[in-house]
Design an enzyme around this catalytic site. Sequence first.
Site, PDB file in Angstrom:
ATOM      1  N   HIS A 101       0.834   5.334   1.085  1.00 12.99           N
ATOM      2  CA  HIS A 101       0.179   6.418   1.820  1.00 12.99           C
ATOM      3  C   HIS A 101       0.187   7.676   0.957  1.00 12.99           C
ATOM      4  CE1 HIS A 101       0.422   4.509   5.928  1.00 12.99           C
ATOM      5  NE2 HIS A 101       1.353   3.805   5.282  1.00 12.99           N
ATOM      6  N   HIS A 130       0.841  -1.204   0.000  1.00 15.47           N
ATOM      7  CA  HIS A 130       0.000   0.000   0.000  1.00 15.47           C
ATOM      8  C   HIS A 130       0.868   1.244   0.000  1.00 15.47           C
ATOM      9  CE1 HIS A 130       0.843  -0.991   4.205  1.00 15.47           C
ATOM     10  NE2 HIS A 130       0.789   0.310   4.437  1.00 15.47           N
TER      11      HIS A 130
HETATM   12  P1  AMP Z   1       1.990   0.814   7.358  1.00 12.26           P
HETATM   13  O1  AMP Z   1       2.760   1.169   8.597  1.00 12.26           O
HETATM   14  O2  AMP Z   1       2.560   1.471   6.121  1.00 12.26           O
HETATM   15  O3  AMP Z   1       1.806  -0.683   7.189  1.00 12.26           O
HETATM   16  O4  AMP Z   1       0.579   1.478   7.559  1.00 12.26           O
HETATM   17  C1  AMP Z   1      -0.625   0.783   7.652  1.00 12.26           C
HETATM   18  C2  AMP Z   1      -1.712   1.813   7.732  1.00 12.26           C
HETATM   19  O5  AMP Z   1      -2.959   1.164   7.590  1.00 12.26           O
HETATM   20  C3  AMP Z   1      -1.761   2.594   9.058  1.00 12.26           C
HETATM   21  O6  AMP Z   1      -1.631   3.989   8.800  1.00 12.26           O
HETATM   22  C4  AMP Z   1      -3.142   2.244   9.626  1.00 12.26           C
HETATM   23  O7  AMP Z   1      -3.749   3.346  10.264  1.00 12.26           O
HETATM   24  C5  AMP Z   1      -3.897   1.834   8.380  1.00 12.26           C
HETATM   25  N1  AMP Z   1      -4.998   0.896   8.595  1.00 12.26           N
HETATM   26  C6  AMP Z   1      -4.967  -0.285   9.247  1.00 12.26           C
HETATM   27  N2  AMP Z   1      -6.174  -0.889   9.216  1.00 12.26           N
HETATM   28  C7  AMP Z   1      -6.998  -0.077   8.516  1.00 12.26           C
HETATM   29  C8  AMP Z   1      -8.378  -0.134   8.122  1.00 12.26           C
HETATM   30  N3  AMP Z   1      -9.172  -1.167   8.465  1.00 12.26           N
HETATM   31  N4  AMP Z   1      -8.889   0.902   7.413  1.00 12.26           N
HETATM   32  C9  AMP Z   1      -8.103   1.963   7.070  1.00 12.26           C
HETATM   33  N5  AMP Z   1      -6.788   2.059   7.397  1.00 12.26           N
HETATM   34  C10 AMP Z   1      -6.241   1.071   8.107  1.00 12.26           C
END
Ligand code: AMP
Length: 114
Positions: free
Chosen positions: A101, A99
Site C-alpha cells: 500500500h 502487494h
Molecule cells: P490487504 O488487507 O493488504 O490485503 O489489502 C487489500 C487491498 O486491496 C484493500 O485495501 C482493498 O480495498 C484492495 N482491493 C481489493 N480488490 C481490489 C480491486 N479489484 N481493485 C483495487 N483494489 C482492490
Amino acid sequence: MSECVFCKIANGEISSKKVFEDDNFFAIKDIHPISEGHALVISKKHFETILDFPISMGPELISTIKEVSLKVMKEVGATGFNIVQNNFPDSGQLVPHLHFHIIPRKKDDGVKLN
Ligand code: AMP
Ligand code: ZN
C-alpha cells in the site's frame, strides 16, 4: 491462482486503471482508498506473502515503490506517504497476493492506519 483478484487484474480478466506497469510489477488505485491517491504496488507473479518473494527482485521492487510513491504524491499534492504491507490474515491481509500500500499523506489529514 484462478480465483485470485490480483492475478485476474494482472492478466486482464478484471479491468483496472493502472498507474504504473513494467515486466514484473504494476500499480493500481485502491478501490477503498484510506487517503486520496492510495495505490497498490502488486507483483505480476502470484506470491502469497513477502516470505515467498525472491530477494533478487528486491532492487526492482524498491525502485517501483519509489516511482509509484512519487507519482501519486505529486498527483494529489501530498507531503508524505506511508508504505504498508500485510502478511497473512491475522495481520489484516485480505488479498493473499503480495502487494504494498502506498498511502499519500498531508499534514493533519486525520488518516489512521489499521
Ligand atoms: P490487504 O488487507 O493488504 O490485503 O489489502 C487489500 C487491498 O486491496 C484493500 O485495501 C482493498 O480495498 C484492495 N482491493 C481489493 N480488490 C481490489 C480491486 N479489484 N481493485 C483495487 N483494489 C482492490
Ligand atoms: Zn494472485
